[in-house]
Design a protein around this motif. Structure first.
Motif, mmCIF file in Angstrom:
data_model
loop_
_atom_site.group_PDB
_atom_site.id
_atom_site.type_symbol
_atom_site.label_atom_id
_atom_site.label_comp_id
_atom_site.label_asym_id
_atom_site.label_seq_id
_atom_site.Cartn_x
_atom_site.Cartn_y
_atom_site.Cartn_z
ATOM 1 N N LEU A 1 0.826 -1.219 0.000
ATOM 2 C CA LEU A 1 0.000 0.000 0.000
ATOM 3 C C LEU A 1 0.857 1.265 0.000
ATOM 4 O O LEU A 1 0.519 2.252 -0.656
ATOM 5 C CB LEU A 1 -0.963 -0.015 1.186
ATOM 6 N N MET A 2 1.967 1.222 0.743
ATOM 7 C CA MET A 2 2.876 2.381 0.729
ATOM 8 C C MET A 2 3.446 2.585 -0.670
ATOM 9 O O MET A 2 3.485 3.714 -1.190
ATOM 10 C CB MET A 2 4.016 2.175 1.741
ATOM 11 N N ASN A 3 3.848 1.497 -1.303
ATOM 12 C CA ASN A 3 4.388 1.608 -2.665
ATOM 13 C C ASN A 3 3.321 2.125 -3.637
ATOM 14 O O ASN A 3 3.622 2.924 -4.523
ATOM 15 C CB ASN A 3 4.945 0.251 -3.136
ATOM 16 N N ARG A 4 2.074 1.684 -3.436
ATOM 17 C CA ARG A 4 0.987 2.166 -4.312
ATOM 18 C C ARG A 4 0.752 3.663 -4.090
ATOM 19 O O ARG A 4 0.516 4.413 -5.032
ATOM 20 C CB ARG A 4 -0.302 1.393 -4.043
ATOM 21 N N HIS A 5 0.835 4.082 -2.799
ATOM 22 C CA HIS A 5 0.689 5.514 -2.495
ATOM 23 C C HIS A 5 1.777 6.314 -3.209
ATOM 24 O O HIS A 5 1.507 7.371 -3.793
ATOM 25 C CB HIS A 5 0.771 5.734 -0.975
ATOM 26 N N LEU A 6 3.015 5.801 -3.150
ATOM 27 C CA LEU A 6 4.144 6.516 -3.748
ATOM 28 C C LEU A 6 4.084 6.513 -5.273
ATOM 29 O O LEU A 6 4.483 7.484 -5.915
ATOM 30 C CB LEU A 6 5.466 5.875 -3.300
ATOM 31 N N GLN A 7 3.594 5.413 -5.830
ATOM 32 C CA GLN A 7 3.601 5.275 -7.292
ATOM 33 C C GLN A 7 2.437 4.386 -7.753
ATOM 34 O O GLN A 7 2.596 3.168 -7.905
ATOM 35 C CB GLN A 7 4.955 4.679 -7.723
ATOM 36 N N PRO A 8 1.264 4.983 -7.954
ATOM 37 C CA PRO A 8 0.064 4.199 -8.277
ATOM 38 C C PRO A 8 0.190 3.357 -9.556
ATOM 39 O O PRO A 8 -0.538 2.384 -9.714
ATOM 40 C CB PRO A 8 -1.034 5.262 -8.440
ATOM 41 N N ALA A 9 1.129 3.716 -10.430
ATOM 42 C CA ALA A 9 1.229 2.978 -11.700
ATOM 43 C C ALA A 9 1.859 1.595 -11.527
ATOM 44 O O ALA A 9 1.750 0.749 -12.407
ATOM 45 C CB ALA A 9 2.053 3.778 -12.701
ATOM 46 N N ILE A 10 2.531 1.378 -10.405
ATOM 47 C CA ILE A 10 3.223 0.090 -10.218
ATOM 48 C C ILE A 10 2.386 -0.821 -9.326
ATOM 49 O O ILE A 10 2.138 -0.509 -8.158
ATOM 50 C CB ILE A 10 4.620 0.302 -9.567
ATOM 51 N N GLU A 11 1.948 -1.933 -9.885
ATOM 52 C CA GLU A 11 1.105 -2.884 -9.148
ATOM 53 C C GLU A 11 1.991 -3.872 -8.378
ATOM 54 O O GLU A 11 3.061 -4.243 -8.860
ATOM 55 C CB GLU A 11 0.262 -3.645 -10.182
ATOM 56 N N THR A 12 1.547 -4.285 -7.187
ATOM 57 C CA THR A 12 2.261 -5.367 -6.486
ATOM 58 C C THR A 12 1.453 -6.647 -6.629
ATOM 59 O O THR A 12 0.240 -6.651 -6.417
ATOM 60 C CB THR A 12 2.453 -5.056 -4.986
ATOM 61 N N ILE A 13 2.147 -7.718 -6.997
ATOM 62 C CA ILE A 13 1.502 -9.015 -7.199
ATOM 63 C C ILE A 13 2.130 -10.019 -6.242
ATOM 64 O O ILE A 13 3.352 -10.029 -6.072
ATOM 65 C CB ILE A 13 1.689 -9.471 -8.661
ATOM 66 N N PHE A 14 1.269 -10.827 -5.607
ATOM 67 C CA PHE A 14 1.776 -11.825 -4.653
ATOM 68 C C PHE A 14 1.613 -13.220 -5.223
ATOM 69 O O PHE A 14 0.589 -13.533 -5.826
ATOM 70 C CB PHE A 14 1.013 -11.730 -3.327
#
Ligand code: COA
Length: 159
Positions: free
Chosen positions: A103-116
């Motif tokens: 969520l922090m990474n999404r806040h910083l850069q919404p264009a980059i998705e995290t996949i688990f």
């Protein structure tokens, strides 16, 4: 070309990490393993040693490259023109940390998705710290790390 970043400290890389990586390499055209300098974590191995260990371990995966990074992961991902960050979830205990980081990474850069992805359950209790602890006291770590990493651990704790 779909490109993802697989980030971590990799101190050292384990079969658990390699399981996640093999899954990422099937899902994406290109995967970049990004080794965080992460001096704050006080790694046993230098960045160069970790790069070397990971490169040897991924030699059989043609669409995987390995590099090191400092600074913010999302900035690195943008520089690399990556579409996503991939992380492994071994157990429920990983969830809170990973959730907050995503969520922090999404806040910083919404264009980059995290996949688990979930590694094979045989690696659910594998961690770099536990492997180091076992190796430090002469235990057998061959179930958890490739031979080159086992040899590096032995050398690091020799004497
Ligand atoms: N198999 C085995 N072990 C695994 C695993 C798997 N599939 N997935 C995670 N682990 C273990 C590791 O062995 C490690 O164990 P340890 O803590 O006992 O050493 C632990 O889980 C986490 O290690 P790793 O996967 O290498 O990641 P990390 O949490 O050290 O890396 C970064 C975190 C580098 C991705 C993060 O700190 C980062 O992005 N840093 C850059 C700065 C930044 O952008 N910060 C803001 C982030 S919101």
């Amino acid at each position: 070309m779909r490109h993802c970043i697989y980030p971590g400290t990799f101190d050292p890389i384990t079969y658990g990490h390699l399981d996640v990586l093999a899954r990422a390499a099937k899902l994406f055209d290109r995967v970049t393993v990004a080794i965080a300098h992460n001096a704050g974590k006080g790694p046993l191995f230098t960045t160069e040693q970790r790069l070397e260990m990971v490169r040897t371990s991924v030699a059989a995966l043609p669409n995987v490259t390995v590099t090191a990074f400092g600074g913010l992961l999302v900035e690195f991902a943008l520089d690399q023109r990556a579409d996503a960050i991939i992380r492994g979830l071994r157990a429920l205990s990983d969830f809170e940390f990973e959730f907050n980081m995503a969520l922090m990474n999404r806040h910083l850069q919404p264009a980059i998705e995290t996949i688990f992805v979930m590694p094979n359950e045989q690696f659910s209790y594998t961690s770099s710290s536990l492997v180091k602890q076992v190796a430090k006291f002469g235990g057998d770590v061959s179930h958890f790390v490739p031979p080159n990493v086992g040899a590096a651990l032995k050398a690091a704790f020799a004497g």
